[in-house]
Scaffold this active site. Structure first.
Site: not given
Ligand code: URA
Length: 435
Positions: A82, A161, A168, A183, A187
């Site tokens: 990621h 999320d 947010r 968050s 995932k």
């Protein structure tokens, strides 16, 4: 239990217990807890923070709020990657085929997201016919047969999320370390990989502007991943200037293909080799990072990573000929050079402004329903520290609309600071966090 009491506890600096976090996320998903109470809680967390335990529990609850992908029918250790995102970040397009070519299964769920360009799956849609919405069985079948599948996130992946992020976004509570870490990691955990490598970017084009902030976020995410039983490493990498030279969806795909052929920009190539070696190491495919780097380099030199990209494109319904003939990818009608206004050198590039220029060209989304121009973007001809003469081309804008190009040109000129002396560049790899 009452949400009122939990808000008050957090507001006063208290520690939320696992059952309280469970109640809060469950209640929010069933709409027993309204947005206004959750907004107050997010603001309390923003000011009071969360400790390691609370952040882990929040992440686990968010991951469990939807489907947990079961990758157990895929043989081998599955590693996910990621990136916290930046300008010109086409790493996945290069890295995923490299790692899969080395024999490690990559089952990747990617987001579209908002931003200056599309996400990885938007970029992949530059290949004519390519589909990113794969049924779960096809996704798993493809990983078993060619070691690689890249799909859009299913609607039910960590839905807490999605709901919390939207809140947010409108309550000024996005930039809080525990909330960002929960968050991202919710995932990743729900996507089912056994090991995770995070590319946490720092600099003017990144979410985390300073190295200290990036390291703190990396430590939080690595701790969550390891405590959730997924071997997790974070590489802190530079985003004080764009990665590579291309920014924009199809343009980035073309640069990724050149990189897989071994002709890519040095920074992009190096970052993919480093991230790939950590992925191989976490998958226990090599016993040292040096061996991992050698193996990653080999996938480029032998052309097997390029071939793997062609296999991926074919397996997901795209025209794999475009990997070998990039004139088949979308291209813009207008190319507009941007010139240096004086002799000197590029002192600094405000990378977020380069991102803003690409957004003006139509490369990204301002709302989740905006359409993307896959052919638009820009190619930098100069980067920080390069010397220039008045009239040299510093970048070329690609677009299909003269008014968008004019607006992007103004913005891009502001991004480049020309002067007598460059302020210096940061090293590409700024650190590694393993625990
Ligand atoms: N990316 C995410 O997925 N979540 C955040 O909170 C920030 C960046």
């Amino acid at each position: 239990m009452r949400m009122y009491d939990l808000i008050q506890k957090k507001r006063n600096g208290g520690i939320l217990l696992p059952e309280e976090i469970h109640y809060m996320i469950q209640g929010y998903m069933t709409e027993e807890i309204p947005d206004y109470q959750m907004s107050a809680m997010l603001m309390a967390i923003y000011f009071q923070g969360m400790n390691e335990e609370e952040t882990l529990n929040l992440t686990l609850e968010m991951a469990k709020s939807g489907d947990l992908l079961d990758l157990s029918s895929i043989e081998g250790i599955k590693v996910d990657k990621h990136s916290t995102g930046g300008v010109g970040d086409k790493t996945t397009l290069v890295l995923a085929p490299m790692v899969a070519a080395a024999g490690i299964p990559i089952a990747k769920m990617s987001g579209r997201g908002l931003g200056h360009t599309g996400g990885t799956i938007d970029k992949l849609e530059s290949f004519p016919g390519f589909t990113t919405s794969l049924p779960e069985e096809t996704f798993i079948h493809n990983v078993n047969s060619i070691k690689l599948a890249i799909s859009g996130q299913t609607a039910n992946l960590a839905p807490a999320d999605k709901k919390l992020y939207a809140l947010r976004d409108v309550t000024a509570t996005v930039d809080q370390k525990s909330l960002i870490a929960a968050s991202i990691m919710s995932k990743k955990l729900a996507s089912g990989a056994d090991a995770i490598v995070l590319d946490v970017k720092t600099g003017s084009g990144a979410f985390m502007k300073t190295k200290e902030e990036a390291v703190a976020l990396a430590k939080t995410m690595v701790c969550i991943g390891n405590r959730a039983g997924r071997k997790t490493t974070a590489v802190i990498s530079d985003m004080d200037q764009p990665l590579g030279y291309a920014v924009g969806n199809a343009l980035e795909v073309k640069e990724a293909i050149e990189t897989l052929k071994g002709n890519g920009p040095k920074d992009l190539t190096r970052l993919c080799i480093v991230l790939g070696s950590h992925m191989l190491f976490n998958a226990k495919a090599v016993d040292s990072l040096e061996k991992g780097e050698e193996l990653m380099q080999q996938t480029l030199t032998e052309g097997i990573a390029l071939k793997k990209l062609a296999e991926l494109v074919h397996a997901q319904g795209g025209n794999e000929q475009a990997v070998y003939d990039t004139s088949l990818l979308p291209s813009a009608a207008i190319q507009e050079p941007v010139y240096a206004s004086l002799d000197g050198c590029i002192e600094k590039i405000y990378t977020d402004e380069v991102g803003a220029a690409s957004l003006l060209l139509g490369c990204g989304r301002t709302t989740k329903d905006s359409t993307i121009d896959l052919s638009a973007g820009l190619i930098l001809h100069k980067k920080t520290g390069d010397s220039v003469k008045k009239g040299d081309i510093i970048a070329v804008l690609h677009g299909n609309d003269t008014s968008k190009i004019a607006a992007a040109k103004d913005r891009l000129l502001k991004a480049f600071i020309l002067g007598r002396r460059a302020s210096g560049t940061f090293p590409l790899i700024r650190g590694v966090v393993t625990e």
